[in-house]
Design a protein around this motif. Sequence first.
Motif, PDB file in Angstrom:
ATOM      1  N   GLN A 113       0.824  -1.209   0.000  1.00  0.00           N
ATOM      2  CA  GLN A 113       0.000   0.000   0.000  1.00  0.00           C
ATOM      3  C   GLN A 113       0.859   1.260   0.000  1.00  0.00           C
ATOM      4  OE1 GLN A 113      -2.490  -0.662   3.458  1.00  0.00           O
ATOM      5  NE2 GLN A 113      -4.196  -1.327   2.181  1.00  0.00           N
ATOM      6  N   ILE A 114       1.910   1.255   0.828  1.00  0.00           N
ATOM      7  CA  ILE A 114       2.801   2.421   0.889  1.00  0.00           C
ATOM      8  C   ILE A 114       3.494   2.635  -0.450  1.00  0.00           C
ATOM      9  CG2 ILE A 114       4.961   3.276   1.906  1.00  0.00           C
ATOM     10  CD1 ILE A 114       4.087   2.053   4.547  1.00  0.00           C
ATOM     11  N   TRP A 115       3.986   1.565  -1.065  1.00  0.00           N
ATOM     12  CA  TRP A 115       4.676   1.701  -2.348  1.00  0.00           C
ATOM     13  C   TRP A 115       3.728   2.134  -3.461  1.00  0.00           C
ATOM     14  CZ3 TRP A 115       8.215  -3.278  -2.112  1.00  0.00           C
ATOM     15  CH2 TRP A 115       9.313  -2.989  -1.287  1.00  0.00           C
ATOM     16  N   MET A 116       2.517   1.584  -3.479  1.00  0.00           N
ATOM     17  CA  MET A 116       1.547   1.981  -4.506  1.00  0.00           C
ATOM     18  C   MET A 116       1.158   3.444  -4.346  1.00  0.00           C
ATOM     19  SD  MET A 116      -0.960  -1.312  -5.158  1.00  0.00           S
ATOM     20  CE  MET A 116      -1.424  -1.537  -3.438  1.00  0.00           C
ATOM     21  N   HIS A 117       1.053   3.871  -3.094  1.00  0.00           N
ATOM     22  CA  HIS A 117       0.740   5.282  -2.837  1.00  0.00           C
ATOM     23  C   HIS A 117       1.908   6.182  -3.243  1.00  0.00           C
ATOM     24  CE1 HIS A 117      -1.084   8.697  -0.692  1.00  0.00           C
ATOM     25  NE2 HIS A 117       0.155   8.986  -0.312  1.00  0.00           N
ATOM     26  N   LYS A 118       3.106   5.755  -2.914  1.00  0.00           N
ATOM     27  CA  LYS A 118       4.302   6.552  -3.203  1.00  0.00           C
ATOM     28  C   LYS A 118       4.474   6.791  -4.704  1.00  0.00           C
ATOM     29  CE  LYS A 118       9.370   6.425  -2.604  1.00  0.00           C
ATOM     30  NZ  LYS A 118       9.543   7.717  -1.956  1.00  0.00           N
ATOM     31  N   TYR A 119       4.212   5.746  -5.500  1.00  0.00           N
ATOM     32  CA  TYR A 119       4.417   5.853  -6.958  1.00  0.00           C
ATOM     33  C   TYR A 119       3.123   6.138  -7.713  1.00  0.00           C
ATOM     34  CZ  TYR A 119       9.042   4.054  -5.877  1.00  0.00           C
ATOM     35  OH  TYR A 119      10.312   3.903  -5.371  1.00  0.00           O
ATOM     36  N   ASN A 120       2.089   6.599  -6.949  1.00  0.00           N
ATOM     37  CA  ASN A 120       0.844   7.099  -7.530  1.00  0.00           C
ATOM     38  C   ASN A 120       0.047   6.063  -8.314  1.00  0.00           C
ATOM     39  OD1 ASN A 120       1.308   9.797  -6.583  1.00  0.00           O
ATOM     40  ND2 ASN A 120       2.783  10.070  -8.253  1.00  0.00           N
ATOM     41  N   TYR A 121       0.173   4.786  -7.936  1.00  0.00           N
ATOM     42  CA  TYR A 121      -0.674   3.763  -8.547  1.00  0.00           C
ATOM     43  C   TYR A 121      -2.070   3.798  -7.927  1.00  0.00           C
ATOM     44  CZ  TYR A 121       3.496   1.776 -10.729  1.00  0.00           C
ATOM     45  OH  TYR A 121       4.627   1.589 -11.479  1.00  0.00           O
ATOM     46  N   VAL A 122      -2.074   3.928  -6.605  1.00  0.00           N
ATOM     47  CA  VAL A 122      -3.327   4.022  -5.850  1.00  0.00           C
ATOM     48  C   VAL A 122      -3.111   5.055  -4.757  1.00  0.00           C
ATOM     49  CG1 VAL A 122      -5.040   2.819  -4.453  1.00  0.00           C
ATOM     50  CG2 VAL A 122      -3.854   1.587  -6.268  1.00  0.00           C
ATOM     51  N   GLU A 123      -4.134   5.835  -4.472  1.00  0.00           N
ATOM     52  CA  GLU A 123      -4.001   6.850  -3.427  1.00  0.00           C
ATOM     53  C   GLU A 123      -4.765   6.416  -2.190  1.00  0.00           C
ATOM     54  OE1 GLU A 123      -5.720  11.136  -3.243  1.00  0.00           O
ATOM     55  OE2 GLU A 123      -3.811  11.282  -4.302  1.00  0.00           O
ATOM     56  N   SER A 168      -5.958   7.701   1.446  1.00  0.00           N
ATOM     57  CA  SER A 168      -6.159   8.973   2.143  1.00  0.00           C
ATOM     58  C   SER A 168      -5.434   9.032   3.479  1.00  0.00           C
ATOM     59  CB  SER A 168      -7.657   9.218   2.358  1.00  0.00           C
ATOM     60  OG  SER A 168      -8.227   8.147   3.102  1.00  0.00           O
ATOM     61  N   PHE A 169      -5.364   7.902   4.206  1.00  0.00           N
ATOM     62  CA  PHE A 169      -4.725   7.923   5.527  1.00  0.00           C
ATOM     63  C   PHE A 169      -3.226   8.187   5.407  1.00  0.00           C
ATOM     64  CE2 PHE A 169      -4.031   3.585   4.251  1.00  0.00           C
ATOM     65  CZ  PHE A 169      -2.825   3.222   4.821  1.00  0.00           C
ATOM     66  N   LEU A 170      -2.629   7.824   4.271  1.00  0.00           N
ATOM     67  CA  LEU A 170      -1.212   8.104   4.070  1.00  0.00           C
ATOM     68  C   LEU A 170      -0.993   9.554   3.642  1.00  0.00           C
ATOM     69  CD1 LEU A 170      -0.087   4.854   2.205  1.00  0.00           C
ATOM     70  CD2 LEU A 170       0.482   5.512   4.541  1.00  0.00           C
ATOM     71  N   ARG A 171      -1.963  10.136   2.941  1.00  0.00           N
ATOM     72  CA  ARG A 171      -1.808  11.486   2.446  1.00  0.00           C
ATOM     73  C   ARG A 171      -2.043  12.529   3.530  1.00  0.00           C
ATOM     74  NH1 ARG A 171      -5.879  11.631  -0.542  1.00  0.00           N
ATOM     75  NH2 ARG A 171      -7.143  13.079   0.658  1.00  0.00           N
ATOM     76  N   SER A 172      -3.051  12.317   4.360  1.00  0.00           N
ATOM     77  CA  SER A 172      -3.486  13.380   5.271  1.00  0.00           C
ATOM     78  C   SER A 172      -2.891  13.301   6.671  1.00  0.00           C
ATOM     79  CB  SER A 172      -5.018  13.358   5.391  1.00  0.00           C
ATOM     80  OG  SER A 172      -5.447  12.078   5.840  1.00  0.00           O
ATOM     81  N   ASN A 173      -2.588  12.114   7.135  1.00  0.00           N
ATOM     82  CA  ASN A 173      -2.231  11.960   8.543  1.00  0.00           C
ATOM     83  C   ASN A 173      -0.745  11.782   8.821  1.00  0.00           C
ATOM     84  OD1 ASN A 173      -4.959  12.076   9.190  1.00  0.00           O
ATOM     85  ND2 ASN A 173      -5.220   9.862   9.000  1.00  0.00           N
ATOM     86  N   LEU A 174       0.030  11.438   7.812  1.00  0.00           N
ATOM     87  CA  LEU A 174       1.416  11.094   8.049  1.00  0.00           C
ATOM     88  C   LEU A 174       2.360  11.965   7.228  1.00  0.00           C
ATOM     89  CD1 LEU A 174       1.158   7.201   8.012  1.00  0.00           C
ATOM     90  CD2 LEU A 174       1.454   8.657  10.012  1.00  0.00           C
ATOM     91  N   ALA A 175       3.338  12.540   7.928  1.00  0.00           N
ATOM     92  CA  ALA A 175       4.385  13.278   7.229  1.00  0.00           C
ATOM     93  C   ALA A 175       5.317  12.297   6.533  1.00  0.00           C
ATOM     94  CB  ALA A 175       5.167  14.138   8.224  1.00  0.00           C
ATOM     95  N   GLU A 176       6.104  12.807   5.583  1.00  0.00           N
ATOM     96  CA  GLU A 176       7.003  11.961   4.809  1.00  0.00           C
ATOM     97  C   GLU A 176       7.979  11.212   5.715  1.00  0.00           C
ATOM     98  OE1 GLU A 176       8.609  10.049   1.627  1.00  0.00           O
ATOM     99  OE2 GLU A 176       6.820  11.329   1.648  1.00  0.00           O
ATOM    100  N   GLU A 177       8.476  11.890   6.777  1.00  0.00           N
ATOM    101  CA  GLU A 177       9.429  11.236   7.684  1.00  0.00           C
ATOM    102  C   GLU A 177       8.814  10.011   8.356  1.00  0.00           C
ATOM    103  OE1 GLU A 177       8.605  14.405   7.807  1.00  0.00           O
ATOM    104  OE2 GLU A 177      10.400  15.678   7.749  1.00  0.00           O
ATOM    105  N   ARG A 178       7.541  10.121   8.717  1.00  0.00           N
ATOM    106  CA  ARG A 178       6.888   9.000   9.392  1.00  0.00           C
ATOM    107  C   ARG A 178       6.573   7.870   8.414  1.00  0.00           C
ATOM    108  NH1 ARG A 178       4.562  13.252  12.728  1.00  0.00           N
ATOM    109  NH2 ARG A 178       5.242  12.901  14.892  1.00  0.00           N
TER     110      ARG A 178
END
Length: 287
Positions: free
Chosen positions: A64-74, A76-86
């Motif tokens: 899920q993190i990798w798909m979100h990172k490379y814009n395959y799937v978005e 929301s919990f990764l976009r809104s709640n977590l900074a890049e460092e986390r």
Amino acid sequence: EEGKYITYSIATMSCVLGYVQDKLDFHDWKEYPQFKSKDGLGRVATLSLFLGLVISFHVVFLLQIWMHKYNYVEFSFLRSNLAEERIVLLTQWIIYMIMLCLFHLAEFFVTAFFNPTVLTADSFVINHSKAYTIAVTVSWLEFWTRFLICPYLNSVQISVIGVLLTCLAQFIRSLAMKTCGESFNHFIQPNKKENHILVTNGIYQYFRHPSYVGFFYWAIGTQLLLCNPLSTMLFSCASWMFFSKRIPYEEETLYKHFEKEYKDYAKSSWMGIPFIKGYRPIMNKTK
């Protein structure tokens, strides 16, 4: 008041760790035949299921993190709640958990393939010792404290070194267990078994105790992977102290079992763990 609080906190932590260790040892399942002893299939099935579920959960999360990172799937919990460092720290944690579970599965399955006569639920080494449980718990507390309070204290480069070291150490330990075969045991054998031979081929040509070398650097590698500075030092010191006592004791038994054969082997092989001295037999002096 402060002294009472510290005493109470230590007592509470001791109780919690004792409770966890009791669960790992299946103390509450004694009335069920397949859970009564370490030979029970119930224990094996439960631990296998648990490790499999933990790996599966973390693999899915990593995807899920990798798909979100490379814009395959978005997500929301990764976009809104977590900074890049986390997110980076979460990735490190997931890889760590996968490698931790693979270590325990490898301990069991390598034993199953190459030394099946001693195979039990304890071969997973999950209930290794209370000290091991404490060390792992401390490392987790350090990581999640950094995650919540100071996620910027991190280094991807150090984490990559940790991954590489952990993989190499895992390979060394598993290869040592395979090479040793039926002569390998997770516990020191004071009495020589009939099928116990002195293994000096393969990786044993280079390392006198390759399974210990693998575990020593695996423990350090996992903490580098997490970028835990305190636990890296703790694991290094604790592992070194453990093996500095265990290796001479084990070598004393090996000298008794194999005498001159082991003495010659010890001269031609490398310990592999810095500053640890092996057993030195006392030579009888003749007048």
